[in-house]
Write an enzyme that holds these catalytic residues in place. Structure first.
Site, mmCIF file in Angstrom:
data_model
loop_
_atom_site.group_PDB
_atom_site.id
_atom_site.type_symbol
_atom_site.label_atom_id
_atom_site.label_comp_id
_atom_site.label_asym_id
_atom_site.label_seq_id
_atom_site.Cartn_x
_atom_site.Cartn_y
_atom_site.Cartn_z
ATOM 1 N N TYR A 229 0.824 -1.227 0.000
ATOM 2 C CA TYR A 229 0.000 0.000 0.000
ATOM 3 C C TYR A 229 0.850 1.266 0.000
ATOM 4 O O TYR A 229 0.329 2.363 -0.179
ATOM 5 C CB TYR A 229 -0.953 0.041 1.215
ATOM 6 N N HIS B 106 0.685 -11.682 2.478
ATOM 7 C CA HIS B 106 -0.389 -10.963 1.770
ATOM 8 C C HIS B 106 -1.114 -11.855 0.755
ATOM 9 O O HIS B 106 -2.337 -11.873 0.696
ATOM 10 C CB HIS B 106 0.208 -9.736 1.067
#
Ligand SMILES: NC(=O)c1ccc[n+]([C@@H]2O[C@H](COP(=O)([O-])OP(=O)(O)OC[C@H]3O[C@@H](n4cnc5c(N)ncnc54)[C@H](OP(=O)(O)O)[C@@H]3O)[C@@H](O)[C@H]2O)c1
Length: 281
Positions: free
Chosen positions: A57, A114
């Site tokens: 991110y 992730h």
């Protein structure tokens, strides 16, 4: 801590393998710069105690800034995630140390894989994750985007308990199989894209039920998840929606309403799908 409502009261936090995960968190994908730090800090002042970020991110620095500025670091659980190209042990260890120095916190609270990466043996990645925990870089470890088969493998080989699986979860996608697999293994389910990227708004069923309770469609959608003991991490860039997405503890959905919302699941309901996605259940 239990909300004030009756039969369908929900816990404000879920416990998985002895680790407490606040049931409403703030998602931060796509939040950047000053705005990200400010929203993180404001969310904590509103009552959020769980913030979700990731190496991908590109905002760990700002999330850490917001958490520190709140003055409530010790009460807040911060999750970050290792990106799938960095799952080889050496890369993982280096990247986790870098994440922590960007966050500038005492430790990461929850570190997740992730996305699975079939090119790196899971046992090696989980070995490195366990090492990061033992050395104090993170308090707990878990996974994200793991299927039923991957969960079985991960739980078999992991040297440390895996506390959650973070997966896409909202009324338009049936995730019964992966939810059941998490429960069987004592793992919390953390729902990402819990308001279907804003798609809850405009849905006729959610809006109709919302009217009955004086709530928005997004609130009904989030309540439907937490009432099942599923952790939610909605994202917003608007302060007023930070409040809206947290105001979930003063109403309850009936069994009939829960079933009606479950009936919204449809083929093609999945939003987040990449070329590197595993073969979904
Ligand atoms: N593990 C993974 O692979 C993975 C994948 C995706 C996401 N995530 C995590 O999950 C978090 C949440 O998922 P998401 O960001 O994909 O989607 P989401 O939280 O379901 O939806 C965010 C979108 O909904 C809008 N929104 C927020 N609150 C609203 C409300 N009350 N009413 C109407 N619209 C509203 C936001 O717009 P405004 O900003 O205008 O409010 C934004 O466009 C992410 O931020 C990230 O932390 C993880």
């Amino acid at each position: 801590m239990i909300s004030k409502t009756g039969d369908k009261a929900v816990l404000k936090a879920i416990e998985a393998k002895g680790f407490r995960i606040p049931i409403v968190g703030l998602g931060t994908w796509a939040l950047r710069g000053r705005e990200c730090a400010r929203l993180t800090e404001q969310a904590i002042h509103i009552g959020y105690r769980h913030i979700d970020t990731a190496q991908m991110y590109d905002n760990e620095r700002e999330v850490g800034e917001g958490v520190r500025a709140s003055g409530l670091r010790s009460e807040v659980m911060v999750t970050t995630k290792v990106q799938p190209t960095l799952l080889a042990p050496h890369d993982l260890e280096r990247s986790v140390k870098e994440s922590l120095s960007r966050l500038r916190l005492d430790a990461i609270d929850l570190l997740l894989i992730h996305w699975p990466n079939p090119r790196v043996p899971l046992t090696e990645t989980l070995g490195a994750m366990a090492k990061m925990k033992r050395e104090g870089y993170t308090r707990q470890i878990g996974v994200s985007n793991f299927t039923v088969a991957l969960l079985e493998e991960a739980n078999t080989v992991s040297q440390e308990p895996l506390v959650c699986n973070q997966v896409e979860c909202h009324p338009f996608l049936n995730q019964d199989k992966v939810i059941a697999a998490c429960r069987k293994r004592g793992m919390a389910v953390v729902a990402y894209s819990p308001i279907a990227r804003g798609g809850a708004n405009g849905d006729k069923v959610l809006e109709k039920i919302g009217k009955v309770h004086g709530k928005t469609a997004a609130q009904v959608c989030l309540r439907w998840l937490i009432q099942q003991g599923i952790v939610v991490i909605p994202r917003t860039s608007r302060v007023e929606r930070l409040e809206e997405n947290f105001a979930l503890f003063d109403f309850e959905l009936s069994d009939g309403e829960m079933r009606e919302i479950a009936g919204l699941a449809r083929r093609g309901g999945r939003i987040v799908d990449w070329t590197w996605s595993p073969r979904w259940d």
